[in-house]
Design an enzyme around this catalytic site. Structure first.
Site, PDB file in Angstrom:
ATOM      1  N   MET A  86       0.844  -1.204   0.000  1.00  0.00           N
ATOM      2  CA  MET A  86       0.000   0.000   0.000  1.00  0.00           C
ATOM      3  C   MET A  86       0.882   1.258   0.000  1.00  0.00           C
ATOM      4  O   MET A  86       1.925   1.295   0.615  1.00  0.00           O
ATOM      5  CB  MET A  86      -0.885  -0.006   1.249  1.00  0.00           C
ATOM      6  CG  MET A  86      -1.895   1.111   1.253  1.00  0.00           C
ATOM      7  SD  MET A  86      -3.311   0.777   2.302  1.00  0.00           S
ATOM      8  CE  MET A  86      -2.596   0.693   3.922  1.00  0.00           C
ATOM      9  N   CYS A  87       0.450   2.240  -0.717  1.00  0.00           N
ATOM     10  CA  CYS A  87       1.118   3.527  -0.723  1.00  0.00           C
ATOM     11  C   CYS A  87       0.051   4.605  -0.874  1.00  0.00           C
ATOM     12  O   CYS A  87      -1.092   4.304  -1.180  1.00  0.00           O
ATOM     13  CB  CYS A  87       2.082   3.650  -1.911  1.00  0.00           C
ATOM     14  SG  CYS A  87       3.487   2.519  -1.843  1.00  0.00           S
ATOM     15  N   GLY A  88       0.432   5.850  -0.659  1.00  0.00           N
ATOM     16  CA  GLY A  88      -0.491   6.959  -0.868  1.00  0.00           C
ATOM     17  C   GLY A  88       0.045   7.882  -1.940  1.00  0.00           C
ATOM     18  O   GLY A  88       1.252   8.118  -2.023  1.00  0.00           O
TER      19      GLY A  88
END
Lengths: 303, 252
Positions: free
Chosen positions: A1-3
């Protein structure tokens, strides 16, 4: 997951708020990626000049000495502005756009990387929480036309500054990625054979390198992104910073989230709405999800 | 499950009374959810049911997750991931858009979103009614197990994937691979279906299906006026992939 976050000002009046808008969005993406954070800010373009953003791996670095070496060996008119452990070097276009500049930096400046090259782009990235990065680089004070940001939760490769996003993909171009690519090792070897340089074993850097390669073959950014849909295997939401705006692309399965929003004053992109909720007048924004395998592109000078 | 009349604030049964308003700009989501969970199991008459209003949701995650109470919960604004997940009995209205995983694994009650819903809304939900006035994104109703879902707009690709039971009504268009590997859920689509998933086929609309569709549209209260049932088509399982058949090996 990343933003991922992206913001672009539709009027010059908004440009003074760019840094504070970017910082507020990035902070909301802390839980999506606490390993490292980075931003690409487009600002202060000067005619016939190229900016080289440098990042030092060493805590103690003599930027004044580096400036002297650059002035004596590369360009007597070079200026250097330090921003924490990064520095923006401004040189004549003929020097900054020379293909040899990267090799020169690697050979002459020990422990210093180029994070970006271009007329207006500056890339700052570092291990740590968005809060730390915001403070270290004084993001809140940055003016500019548009910016991208990324918070990383590493899945594919090590947590270092070099493995952090954004990745530069060419002059005034950069890429941030949420997802994971499954064919990056083979693709990296193919791209290396084509002369594309890689600093890390990171999958996202391969996506950046792939676009660089396509563009060097004469493709437009849209054509390069269309080709990426065929050649990149894996999950991705990409945001790609361009000289005049940014582009967004999701893979055909579209598991990785993305939201787009637009008001009279700005266009924004984020992994989640909570980042967009920080922006002025966000309650009046038109909000939608980008479709899978569809290219979205905003450019200030486009009709 | 039509909308209940507005009730004056409860005066007695303090243990079962949730505060009327939560401002999520100040209060953490956990405080809201704890207050809702404190009411768990209470089966109040409609006249005594709690009314909870949530303001400034700001796209936060997990708003009103795990409610198990007769309550009217109204959320003024956009919500993030998993809003109203695992809902039982509560009547939850979102006056905005919803992020991924809306009403995931809902058991009963009603969840209504006035805007759009992101991917996998109503995933694995066992019961209740989920109404989206706008569009629902990819994987709407994935692995649904008894929930009814009514969407006023379009739905994205891979919707009703492995849908086991329940009904999905779409007043707009459906994206690619509708109902892939579907079991016994029933799908009604008013617009175009971009492509069918494996083992999903169109089936004739008979009197019982028109009746079922009429009832679902009435319950959904989309407020779009009378829709012509003749515009809807029904989709369901061809039942070719239920049991392993060597002839179908390529389709599994």
């Amino acid at each position: 997951m990343c933003g991922i976050v992206g913001i672009y000002c539709k009027s010059a009046a908004m440009e003074a708020q760019l840094g504070s808008m970017l910082a507020a969005m990035l902070l909301q993406m802390t839980e999506r990626g606490a390993d490292s954070a980075g931003v690409a800010v487009y600002r202060n373009a000067a005619a016939a000049r190229t900016k080289i953003t440098l990042q030092s791996r060493h805590a103690a670095v003599d930027w004044a000495a580096i400036q002297r070496i650059i002035q004596s060996d590369l360009d007597a008119t070079a200026t250097l502005t330090q921003v924490a452990n990064h520095a923006v070097v401004c040189v004549a276009e003929s020097v900054g756009q020379d293909a040899q500049v990267a090799s020169w930096v690697a050979a002459h400046l020990d422990g210093v990387n180029i994070t970006s090259l271009g007329r207006s782009i500056e890339i700052y990235k570092e291990k740590g929480l968005p809060q730390d990065i915001i403070q270290r680089f004084k993001l809140n004070q940055m003016h500019g036309s548009h910016a991208l940001g990324h918070t990383r939760m590493a899945t594919e490769s090590a947590v270092t500054t070099e493995h952090s996003h954004p990745f530069s993909t060419g002059l005034d171009l950069c890429l941030v990625h949420n997802g994971s690519l499954s064919n990056h090792n083979r693709l990296r070897e193919q791209l290396r054979a084509e002369g594309i340089r890689f600093q890390t074993d990171n999958d996202s850097e391969v996506a950046a390198g792939y676009l660089t390669w396509r563009l060097s073959q004469g493709a437009t950014l849209t054509e390069a992104m269309q080709a990426a849909l065929v050649d990149l295997d894996g999950f991705y939401t990409f945001a790609i910073g361009t000289r005049d705006g940014f582009a967004v692309l999701r893979d055909p399965i579209a598991c990785k989230p993305a939201i787009l929003a637009e008001t009279e004053e700005w266009v924004a992109m984020a992994s989640e709405y909570r980042a967009i909720a920080q922006l002025p007048n966000s309650h009046q924004a038109k909000i939608w999800e980008p479709q899978p395998a569809t290219i979205y592109n905003w450019e200030r000078n486009a009709a | 499950m039509t909308s209940r009349p507005q009730q004056p604030k409860q005066t007695k049964q303090t243990k079962q009374t949730a505060p009327t308003e939560f401002d999520l700009r100040d209060a953490p989501v956990r405080e809201l959810n704890r207050a809702l969970h404190a009411l768990t199991g209470s089966r109040l008459s409609h006249s005594a049911c709690a009314t909870v209003r949530v303001v400034n949701p700001g796209g936060k995650h997990n708003i009103a997750v795990g409610a198990d109470v007769d309550a009217d919960i109204a959320i003024d604004g956009h919500v993030g991931y998993y809003c109203a997940a695992m809902n039982q009995h509560a009547n939850i209205v979102v006056r905005g858009n919803a992020g991924p995983g809306l009403a995931e694994n809902m058991m009963s009650g009603k969840v209504m979103v006035q805007g759009d819903a992101s991917q996998y809304c109503g995933a694995t939900a066992h019961g209740g009614l989920l109404v989206i006035h706008g569009n629902a994104a990819a994987r709407c109703g994935i692995s649904m197990k008894g929930v009814d879902i009514v969407v006023g707009g379009d739905i994205g690709h891979m919707s009703a994937f492995m849908a086991q039971s329940g009904r999905l009504v779409v007043c707009g268009d459906a994206g690619d691979a509708l109902g892939d590997s579907i079991y016994e859920a029933r799908i009604y689509v008013r617009g175009k279906v971009r492509s069918h998933g494996a083992d999903c086929v169109e089936k004739p609309m008979q009197a019982e299906h028109r009746q079922e569709l009429t009832q679902l549209l009435q319950q959904a209260e989309l407020g779009v006026g009378e829709l012509n049932l003749d515009d809807f088509r029904r989709y369901g399982s061809a039942r070719e992939l239920y049991h392993f058949k060597t002839d179908n090996a390529g389709s599994y």
